[in-house]
Design an enzyme around this catalytic site. Structure first.
Site, mmCIF file in Angstrom:
data_model
loop_
_atom_site.group_PDB
_atom_site.id
_atom_site.type_symbol
_atom_site.label_atom_id
_atom_site.label_comp_id
_atom_site.label_asym_id
_atom_site.label_seq_id
_atom_site.Cartn_x
_atom_site.Cartn_y
_atom_site.Cartn_z
ATOM 1 C CG MET A 156 -9.439 -0.922 -2.676
ATOM 2 S SD MET A 156 -7.808 -0.617 -1.765
ATOM 3 C CE MET A 156 -7.954 -1.496 -0.484
ATOM 4 C CB CYS A 167 -0.890 0.022 1.280
ATOM 5 S SG CYS A 167 -1.708 -1.437 1.590
ATOM 6 C CB CYS A 215 -0.458 4.104 -4.176
ATOM 7 S SG CYS A 215 -0.003 3.278 -5.524
ATOM 8 C CG HIS A 216 -2.789 4.443 0.107
ATOM 9 N ND1 HIS A 216 -3.923 5.198 -0.492
ATOM 10 C CD2 HIS A 216 -2.840 3.037 -0.643
ATOM 11 C CE1 HIS A 216 -4.750 4.302 -1.289
ATOM 12 N NE2 HIS A 216 -4.142 3.078 -1.362
ATOM 13 C CG HIS A 232 8.993 3.784 -17.157
ATOM 14 N ND1 HIS A 232 9.851 3.318 -17.460
ATOM 15 C CD2 HIS A 232 9.047 3.701 -15.706
ATOM 16 C CE1 HIS A 232 10.921 2.916 -16.320
ATOM 17 N NE2 HIS A 232 9.907 3.039 -15.462
ATOM 18 C CG HIS A 236 9.716 7.079 -12.224
ATOM 19 N ND1 HIS A 236 9.574 6.684 -10.902
ATOM 20 C CD2 HIS A 236 10.259 5.872 -12.667
ATOM 21 C CE1 HIS A 236 10.033 5.459 -10.827
ATOM 22 N NE2 HIS A 236 10.360 5.031 -12.122
#
Ligand code: DHE
Length: 580
Positions: A121, A80, A83-84, A403, A360
Site C-alpha cells: 500500500m 484504487c 485493484c480493489h 504480458h 488479460h
C-alpha cells in the site's frame, strides 16, 4: 546510429518511480505497488467522473459533504478501483467493503492511507500524492457503503448509438487511392484520436476523433471497416473506402471498456462487431454495418475455481475465431473464457471454459487454431483449441506477470513453431511450443527462456518473413532501457545463451525532452519494416520510428505535432489476418 550487442541483461526490473509512472500518460494515477506490473493497474477515470450520491446513511456513519464524497469517489476510481474493484469487493487487491473497513475504524484507515504498508500500500499521504484533507475524506469514504455506478443496458446503448453515414449512403467501391492493407491505425492516447498513416509514404492521411483515452483498433475481416474503442467505452466505426476515411457509426457500450473485435469466420466476415466492458461487466454483439446493439450479455457469475459469486468480472481481450463462428471472450476476475457462438443470435450458445483468474491479453498461434492468453497476475498462459472449443493446457511462464499483447509467432531452429510472451515484472521472455503434430514433445511447454532488456516489457513482435523477435521494455524505470528495444535473431535461438541487439530508438528519434518510452512494435504488411511508438507526455514531442527489419537500421522517423502520445499501432492487413 550505433548498435550495441549485449549478453544477458542484469538489470531485472528495478523499482518504478512515481515520476516515471506519471510520465506515461497524463491521466494515469500514481503507481500502487513498487514494480512495473503494479503500475499497470487499470485507472477507471471515466467511472470516477460520474456524479454519485452518498448511499443511504446508517447510524454511526461518518459525516461527509456531497462534494467530499464525489471527490473521494473520483480518487477511488482513478487510483484504487483497478485493484480493489468498482464495488470494493476486491480483485487483485483486497476487499474494502464496510464489513472490513468499519471494524478497523477511521484512525486506522487514515493512518494506513497516510503511511502505506510494507505489503504494497503506497504512502499516499506522506508522499504528497494526497493532501491531509483528501486522506481524511478518503478514510471517511471507505467507512460508507460504495456508490454503485449505473448499469448500461439496451436503452442507454441505443440512446448513444449514431449511424453517421447509413450503409446505403456509403461508397460501393473504394473512393481513395490509399493502399488500405498497408495503412496503420495509430492510437493517439491522450488526444482521444487515431491517426491513419500510410505504410509506404509515412504520410498522415487523416486524424479521427474517437473515445476518451483511446485504447485499441481492430479491423473487419474484409479490411474495409476499422473499429476503435476508448476507455469511455465509445466504439467508433470508420469506413476506409471513403474518399477521406471517417466515422460512419458510433456507440457507447458502457462506462469503462478496453476491447473490441469483429467476426472473422468464413461466411460471417464483417457481419458482427463485439465490444467488452470493464463496467458494467458485460459484452455486446453489434451489427457489423451499423453498430446497432443486438445482444448484451452480462459476465457476472461464479469464479471458475471457488465458484463464489463475483459481481464485476471485467471483459479483457476478445478474439474472433477463424475456425468457428465464435468470439472468445476473456472474463478476467472469474477466470473464464466464454466461447460465444454467434451463428444464431436468437439462441446464443456459450461454451464456458474454466481457464485461470485474471485473464488479460493474448493471441493466436501461427496456424490460427490455438488461442494463447495470459492470466497475468497468476503467471500463466492458457491455451484454447478454437477448433474443438477446448482448453488444451495451462502453462507457467516462470516469469513475473506475462504480458504478451497478441504475442509473437516464430519458427525456432530447435523447437519449430513457438509463441512468445515477455513479462511486466522481469526481463524474461517465455517461448512456448505450439506444434502438437510436428513437435509433440514440445507442444504447450515452455521450451526456452530468453533474457531481454529488463522488466516492464509490454509487447513482443515478429512476422512470418522476419528473422527477428523484438521485445520492448516500456515501463522500465531506466530511461535508456525504456527508450530501447531488444532484438533476438531467430536463427540463433538454438544457442545456449542467445545474444540480443539493442536498438536505441529514442536516441534515433532525436527527442531530448521528457522520458519518452518505446512501445509496441508493429510490422508493415510486407514484413520488411517494423514501427515503434516513441511515447512522450502529451505536451512534449513524440514520434514513430521505422526500423528496417533486415539491417536493423533506422529507416525513417515520423514526427508531426498531431502525433500526441502515440501508443498502439495496427497495420490493417496484419490485424485483420492475425499476422504476428
Ligand atoms: Fe492495454 C491491449 C487492458 C493499459 C496499450 N489492453 C489490451 C487488452 C486489454 C488491455 C484487456 C486486450 C484487448 C484485446 O485484445 O481485445 N490496458 C489494459 C488495462 O486494463 C490497462 C492495464 C490499464 C488501463 O487503465 O487501461 C492497459 N494499454 C495500457 C496502456 O497504458 C498502453 C500501454 C497504452 C495505451 O494506449 O493505453 C496500452 N493495450 C495497449 C495496446 C494493446 C492493448 C497497444 C493492443 C496490443 C495488440 O497488439 O493487440
Amino acid at each position: 546510429m550505433s548498435l550495441s550487442i549485449l549478453t544477458r541483461s542484469v538489470a531485472v526490473s528495478a523499482l518504478l518511480s512515481l515520476s516515471a509512472t506519471l510520465a506515461l500518460a497524463q491521466d494515469k494515477p500514481a503507481d500502487h505497488g513498487d514494480d512495473a506490473s503494479a503500475a499497470y493497474q487499470p485507472s477507471l477515470t471515466t467511472l470516477g467522473q460520474i456524479q454519485v450520491e452518498i448511499p443511504g446513511r446508517k447510524p454511526g456513519d461518518p459525516v461527509m459533504t456531497p462534494s467530499e464524497y464525489q471527490d473521494s469517489n473520483t480518487i477511488y476510481f482513478q487510483r484504487c478501483a483497478g485493484c480493489h474493484g468498482v464495488l470494493r469487493k476486491g480483485a487483485t487487491g483486497k476487499a474494502l467493503t464496510t464489513d472490513i473497513t468499519r471494524p478497523n475504524g477511521f484512525e486506522y484507515l487514515r493512518d494506513f492511507i497516510t503511511y502505506g504498508s510494507p505489503a504494497g500500500m503506497p504512502n499516499w499521504g506522506t508522499s504528497g500524492d494526497m493532501t491531509e484533507e483528501q486522506v481524511d475524506a478518503m478514510a471517511r469514504y471507505l467507512l460508507l457503503e460504495p456508490a454503485v455506478p449505473p448499469e448500461w443496458g439496451m436503452a442507454e446503448m441505443r440512446d448513444s448509438w449514431k449511424v453517421i453515414v447509413a450503409p446505403e449512403d456509403r461508397p460501393t467501391e473504394k473512393m481513395n487511392d490509399i493502399d488500405i492493407d498497408n495503412l496503420f491505425s495509430v492510437t493517439l492516447r491522450d488526444a482521444g484520436e487515431i491517426a491513419l498513416i500510410d505504410g509506404a509514404s509515412y504520410e498522415i492521411k487523416t486524424i479521427i476523433e474517437t473515445g476518451y483515452a483511446v485504447h485499441i483498433s481492430r479491423i473487419s475481416a474484409s479490411g474495409r471497416y476499422l473499429f476503435v474503442i476508448g476507455r469511455d467505452a465509445k466504439v467508433v466505426m470508420i469506413d476506409l473506402w471513403m474518399e477521406t476515411p471517417g466515422p460512419v457509426a458510433e456507440i457507447k457500450v458502457g462506462s469503462e471498456a478496453r476491447s473490441v473485435e469483429t467476426s472473422k469466420f468464413k461466411g460471417y466476415e464483417d457481419k458482427y462487431a463485439i465490444a467488452g466492458a470493464y463496467w458494467p461487466p458485460q459484452f455486446v454483439i453489434m451489427d457489423g454495418d451499423t453498430l446497432e446493439p443486438l445482444r448484451i450479455k452480462s459476465t457476472r457469475g461464479m469464479t471458475y475455481d471457488e465458484q463464489d459469486f463475483h459481481p464485476e468480472p471485467r471483459v479483457a481481450a476478445i478474439l474472433g475465431s477463424h475456425y468457428k463462428p465464435e468470439f472468445l471472450v476473456n472474463v478476467k476476475e472469474t477466470g473464464k473464457i466464454m466461447m460465444v457462438d454467434y451463428s444464431d443470435m436468437d439462441a446464443l450458445k456459450i461454451t464456458e471454459i474454466n481457464a485461470e483468474r485474471f485473464l488479460h491479453d493474448g493471441g493466436l498461434d501461427s496456424t490460427q487454431r490455438y488461442f494463447l492468453t495470459a492470466a497475468n497476475a497468476r503467471g500463466k498462459i492458457v491455451v484454447i483449441d478454437t477448433k474443438e472449443s477446448k482448453k488444451v493446457a495451462v502453462i507457467e511462464t516462470e516469469g513475473e506477470t506475462p504480458h504478451p499483447g497478441r504475442g509473437a509467432n516464430i519458427n525456432h531452429p530447435t523447437y519449430g513453431p513457438v509463441w512468445a510472451t515477455s513479462h511486466l515484472g522481469d526481463d524474461t521472455v517465455a517461448l512456448i511450443g505450439t506444434d502438437p503434430e510436428g513437435n509433440p514433445d514440445h507442444a504447450w511447454k515452455m521450451v526456452q527462456q530468453l533474457y531481454a532488456l529488463g522488466g516492464g516489457s509490454l509487447f513482443v513482435k515478429s512476422h512470418p518473413t522476419s528473422n527477428h523477435l523484438y521485445v520492448d521494455a516500456t515501463l522500465n524505470p531506466d530511461a535508456e532501457t525504456s527508450g530501447s528495444v531488444a532484438v533476438f535473431k531467430i536463427d540463433e535461438l538454438g544457442q545456449e545463451e542467445p545474444e540480443y541487439t539493442v536498438l536505441p530508438l529514442v536516441e534515433w528519434a532525436g527527442i531530448a525532452e521528457g522520458q519518452p518510452r518505446v512501445v509496441q512494435g508493429e510490422f508493415n504488411q510486407a514484413g520488411n519494416e517494423i514501427w515503434f511508438s516513441i511515447w512522450n507526455a502529451a505536451d512534449l514531442e513524440s514520434a514513430i520510428v521505422v526500423v528496417d527489419d533486415k539491417t536493423l537500421e533506422m529507416k525513417h522517423v515520423i514526427k508531426d505535432e498531431r502525433l500526441v502520445t502515440p501508443t498502439g499501432k495496427f497495420n490493417v492487413f496484419n490485424t485483420r489476418a492475425d499476422v504476428y
